[in-house]
Design an enzyme around this catalytic site. Structure first.
Site, PDB file in Angstrom:
ATOM      1  N   LYS A   1       0.840  -1.203   0.000  1.00 34.90           N
ATOM      2  CA  LYS A   1       0.000   0.000   0.000  1.00 34.90           C
ATOM      3  C   LYS A   1       0.875   1.254   0.000  1.00 34.90           C
ATOM      4  O   LYS A   1       2.097   1.170   0.230  1.00 34.90           O
ATOM      5  CB  LYS A   1      -0.903  -0.011   1.243  1.00 34.90           C
ATOM      6  CG  LYS A   1      -0.139   0.039   2.574  1.00 34.90           C
ATOM      7  CD  LYS A   1      -1.061  -0.200   3.762  1.00 34.90           C
ATOM      8  CE  LYS A   1      -0.281  -0.209   5.064  1.00 34.90           C
ATOM      9  NZ  LYS A   1      -1.082  -0.724   6.196  1.00 34.90           N
TER      10      LYS A   1
ATOM     11  N   TYR B   1      12.495  31.935   2.883  1.00 35.38           N
ATOM     12  CA  TYR B   1      11.239  32.635   3.107  1.00 35.38           C
ATOM     13  C   TYR B   1      11.101  33.068   4.555  1.00 35.38           C
ATOM     14  O   TYR B   1      11.497  32.341   5.467  1.00 35.38           O
ATOM     15  CB  TYR B   1      10.064  31.727   2.755  1.00 35.38           C
ATOM     16  CG  TYR B   1       9.858  31.525   1.275  1.00 35.38           C
ATOM     17  CD1 TYR B   1       9.817  32.612   0.393  1.00 35.38           C
ATOM     18  CD2 TYR B   1       9.702  30.249   0.745  1.00 35.38           C
ATOM     19  CE1 TYR B   1       9.624  32.420  -0.972  1.00 35.38           C
ATOM     20  CE2 TYR B   1       9.493  30.044  -0.610  1.00 35.38           C
ATOM     21  CZ  TYR B   1       9.461  31.141  -1.460  1.00 35.38           C
ATOM     22  OH  TYR B   1       9.260  30.952  -2.797  1.00 35.38           O
TER      23      TYR B   1
HETATM   24  C1  LIG Z   1      -0.251  -1.687   6.969  1.00 40.49           C
HETATM   25  C2  LIG Z   1      -0.769  -2.934   7.565  1.00 40.49           C
HETATM   26  C3  LIG Z   1       0.081  -4.037   7.798  1.00 40.49           C
HETATM   27  C4  LIG Z   1       1.592  -3.966   7.646  1.00 40.49           C
HETATM   28  O1  LIG Z   1       2.162  -3.594   8.869  1.00 40.49           O
HETATM   29  P1  LIG Z   1       3.754  -3.440   9.056  1.00 40.49           P
HETATM   30  O2  LIG Z   1       3.900  -2.928  10.430  1.00 40.49           O
HETATM   31  O3  LIG Z   1       4.196  -2.455   8.031  1.00 40.49           O
HETATM   32  O4  LIG Z   1       4.325  -4.791   8.848  1.00 40.49           O
HETATM   33  C5  LIG Z   1      -0.494  -5.224   8.222  1.00 40.49           C
HETATM   34  N1  LIG Z   1      -1.828  -5.306   8.433  1.00 40.49           N
HETATM   35  C6  LIG Z   1      -2.668  -4.265   8.267  1.00 40.49           C
HETATM   36  C7  LIG Z   1      -4.116  -4.435   8.555  1.00 40.49           C
HETATM   37  C8  LIG Z   1      -2.164  -3.045   7.839  1.00 40.49           C
HETATM   38  O5  LIG Z   1      -2.997  -1.993   7.699  1.00 40.49           O
END
Ligand SMILES: *Cc1c(COP(=O)(O)O)cnc(C)c1O
Length: 366
Positions: free
Chosen positions: A37, A261
């Protein structure tokens, strides 16, 4: 030769190393789901997913359906779990053969409306065990049964939950309570449905710290990209992403001159200033500015002075031997990793990595 622009290097060998390390922590029978993701945690999802697919991972996961559609359009055929679908998504979820997380009755309703003509369309049923984010409750099991038990159109492929503090040993009791509740829910599910469901629970830190509860599959994200959320695991992981830039221009300014800035920096003495072509539009937030964070130039720390601009920022190079065109290391595996950069600004590796904008060119090291 130094690449004369800000760029990200993605080391796919390191990705494989991390995958193999995580695999070494679980049984050969346990399946592995890889989370890609948020643009593959900032790395770039397509090349990452392809390399993971080459390594025969069992599942991929994304947060939103459009991320899954992108993967399908680029030819990825591995099962994809969509972690946070919305009610309008189910036409496309079905069209692109994505497997939704069903986490509430509202989402279940919209899924069922679109799945009438399907046969055993797989989905993952999520339970909330204490994170209080997405998921059904223990007390919802009877109603879930009433709504789906007689349907041939959809099929629970896994039940799952998510740990809220798997990296934190001060919260061991909390985590163990989450695990207990998850087991209670699974038992209730099998009693009521008269079926044993496959399960997944652990994220990366869960695999590191609670591997006994790996069940049928684990979900790993940050570990794949090289971070273990704990100094003691850091040495086993190899950061996949490096972020490098160059010095575009150098100014010698006098005591009392200002930089940037709103005159964010006023020189207390004569100062040498390097202009770096990366800014808040690239993911280096304004909160990194005014001395909070530093980058590495020729092995030395150059701290950000003044306010971070949209497309560039300024660093103090008074004590560093360097010239225009020299390399600037913002994140790499040797001098400053994403976790170390994050800590300078009260952040975490996840946030630093996923903030890096698509505008920065990704180069793949295969
Ligand atoms: C993002 C996510 C993961 C991955 O977690 P990590 O700590 O990056 O390994 C796993 N399960 C869910 C439901 C997530 O949203």
């Amino acid at each position: 030769m130094i690449i004369q622009n800000t760029h990200i290097e993605i080391n796919l060998k390191n990705l494989e190393h991390n995958l193999n390390f995580i695999r070494s922590k679980i049984s050969e029978k346990t399946k592995i789901l890889c989370v890609v993701k948020a643009f593959g945690y900032g790395s770039e999802p397509i090349e990452i997913a392809k390399r993971l697919e080459d390594n025969k991972v069992d599942y991929l996961a994304v947060a939103y359906s459009n991320e899954g559609i992108e993967l399908r359009k680029s030819g990825i055929t591995t099962p994809i779990l969509v972690l946070h679908p919305q009610t309008d998504d189910f036409d496309e979820i079905v069209k692109y053969q994505l497997e939704p997380n069903i986490y509430s009755f509202r989402i279940l309703e919209s899924f069922l409306k679109k799945s009438g003509n399907l046969k055993e369309y797989p989905f993952h049923l999520k339970f909330n065990t204490g994170l209080n984010r997405l998921g059904f409750s223990f007390s919802d099991v009877e109603d879930i049964y009433k709504k789906i038990s007689c349907l041939q159109s959809v099929k629970i492929k896994y039940i799952f939950s998510h740990l809220g503090a798997s990296e934190d040993f001060n919260e061991k009791d909390f985590t163990q309570n989450q695990i207990k509740l998850f087991e209670k829910i699974s038992e209730k599910m099998s009693t009521i449905f008269q079926e044993n469901f496959k399960k997944h629970l652990l994220n990366t830190s869960g695999v590191m710290n609670y591997s006994k509860f790996q069940y049928d599959m684990v979900r790993t994200g940050i570990g794949l990209y090289g971070y273990g959320n704990d100094d003691k695991y850091e040495k086993f992981f190899k950061p996949v992403l490096s972020l490098k830039s160059i010095i575009s221009q150098i100014h010698e300014i006098k005591k009392g001159d200002s930089v940037g800035y709103n005159r964010g920096f006023i020189a207390a003495k004569d100062t040498r200033v390097g202009i770096i072509p990366i800014g808040h539009a690239d993911g280096i937030s304004r909160s990194f500015g005014n001395g909070r964070s530093s980058f590495i130039i020729n092995g030395m720390k150059a701290s950000i002075i003044g306010n971070v601009c949209m497309d560039m920022l300024m660093v103090d190079i008074s004590k560093i031997q360097c010239a225009e065109g020299d390399e600037v290391i913002i994140i790499d595996s040797n001098s400053q990793n994403a976790d170390q950069l994050a800590k300078q600004n009260s952040s975490i590796s996840y946030e630093v990595l996923t903030s890096l904008s698509n505008r920065i060119k990704r180069i793949f090291i295969k």
